[in-house]
Design a protein around this motif. Structure first.
Motif, PDB file in Angstrom:
ATOM      1  N   GLN A  87     -12.561   6.842  -9.463  1.00  0.00           N
ATOM      2  CA  GLN A  87     -11.124   7.358  -9.096  1.00  0.00           C
ATOM      3  C   GLN A  87     -10.749   8.823  -9.698  1.00  0.00           C
ATOM      4  N   ILE A 122      -7.295  11.068  -9.568  1.00  0.00           N
ATOM      5  CA  ILE A 122      -6.000  11.200  -9.184  1.00  0.00           C
ATOM      6  C   ILE A 122      -5.436  11.944 -10.464  1.00  0.00           C
ATOM      7  N   LEU A 163      -3.791  10.507 -14.406  1.00  0.00           N
ATOM      8  CA  LEU A 163      -4.451   9.301 -14.477  1.00  0.00           C
ATOM      9  C   LEU A 163      -3.976   8.405 -15.379  1.00  0.00           C
ATOM     10  N   ALA A 194      -0.977   6.777 -14.266  1.00  0.00           N
ATOM     11  CA  ALA A 194      -1.345   5.980 -12.895  1.00  0.00           C
ATOM     12  C   ALA A 194      -1.706   4.760 -12.900  1.00  0.00           C
TER      13      ALA A 194
END
Length: 235
Positions: free
Chosen positions: A67, A69, A72, A75
């Motif tokens: 992942q 993003i 993080l 998140a």
């Protein structure tokens, strides 16, 4: 690279370690934590939801390999909160305590045999020690009485990628001024650590699955290193 492959120590300028399951045995720690969790929540059954929060937090991260993003760090808590309908601040409080704080007192008794001696020998030979973990590792290292020259987590703002994305390893090599081929990554999960190293173009070893009282992985590596480099190779 497999756990049994011979390392060309003449070419290794840095060894980078994963942490969980690589520097300490997770089975020992989980046994201790299960005892504490059950003891704590048996007396507080109205808070059993917090155990489900811990399970969901892990599950949400596990289903997002690679992942990428922004932010993080925050998140990961949002994934858990949104997926389970939990208040975000509660998720942070429960996870930070039970995953990143409470377990640390047990880590010194869970460190794999030979790890401390191997770290010492690496330093004596002038080989840099790095850490790359999907989770924050500074406090864990301190609890294990292990020290590294550089420590990186997937949730660091300059990384923001979970394994097996190679950004963490590539950042480390850039900071050290080394090429990936001059480093060795040691991890415990082929599907994450092994693939991460492969994508970074870095040699990799996977920790042997040995019982704790029969664990010789680090001692074997240390013996191999000493036999190969009879004098310090790097200043």
């Amino acid at each position: 690279m497999s756990s049994t492959a011979k390392v060309d120590w003449e070419k290794v300028r840095a060894v980078i370690f994963d942490v969980d399951g690589t520097l300490y045995t997770q089975s020992r720690l989980r046994s201790k934590m299960l005892f504490d969790l059950l003891g704590y929540y048996a007396l507080r059954p109205w808070r059993l939801q917090e155990m489900r929060i811990l399970q969901r937090f892990r599950a949400e991260r596990e289903k997002r390999p690679g992942q990428a993003i922004p932010d993080l760090e925050n998140a990961q808590y949002t994934w858990c909160a949104d997926g389970g309908g939990y208040p975000l601040e509660k998720v942070k409080r429960v996870v930070d305590y039970w995953m990143f704080n409470h377990p640390n007192k047990y880590l010194i008794s869970c460190v794999y045999p030979g790890a401390h001696s191997f770290f010492t020998t690496l330093r004596q030979r002038g080989i840099t020690i790095g850490i790359y973990s999907d989770y924050p590792a500074q406090e864990k290292l301190a609890a294990m009485d292990l020290a590294a020259d550089i420590v990186v987590s997937s949730t660091d703002p300059h990384i923001n990628h979970l394994k097996p994305a190679p950004q963490g390893l590539l950042y480390l090599t850039a900071q050290l001024g080394l090429s990936p081929s001059e480093c060795l990554f040691i991890g415990d999960r082929p599907e994450l650590d092994g693939v991460c190293a492969e994508r970074a173009g870095m040699p990799c070893l996977i920790v042997d699955k040995q019982p704790y009282d029969q664990f010789t992985f680090y001692k074997q590596l240390e013996n191999q290193l000493v036999a190969t480099l009879t004098t310090p190779a790097h200043g």
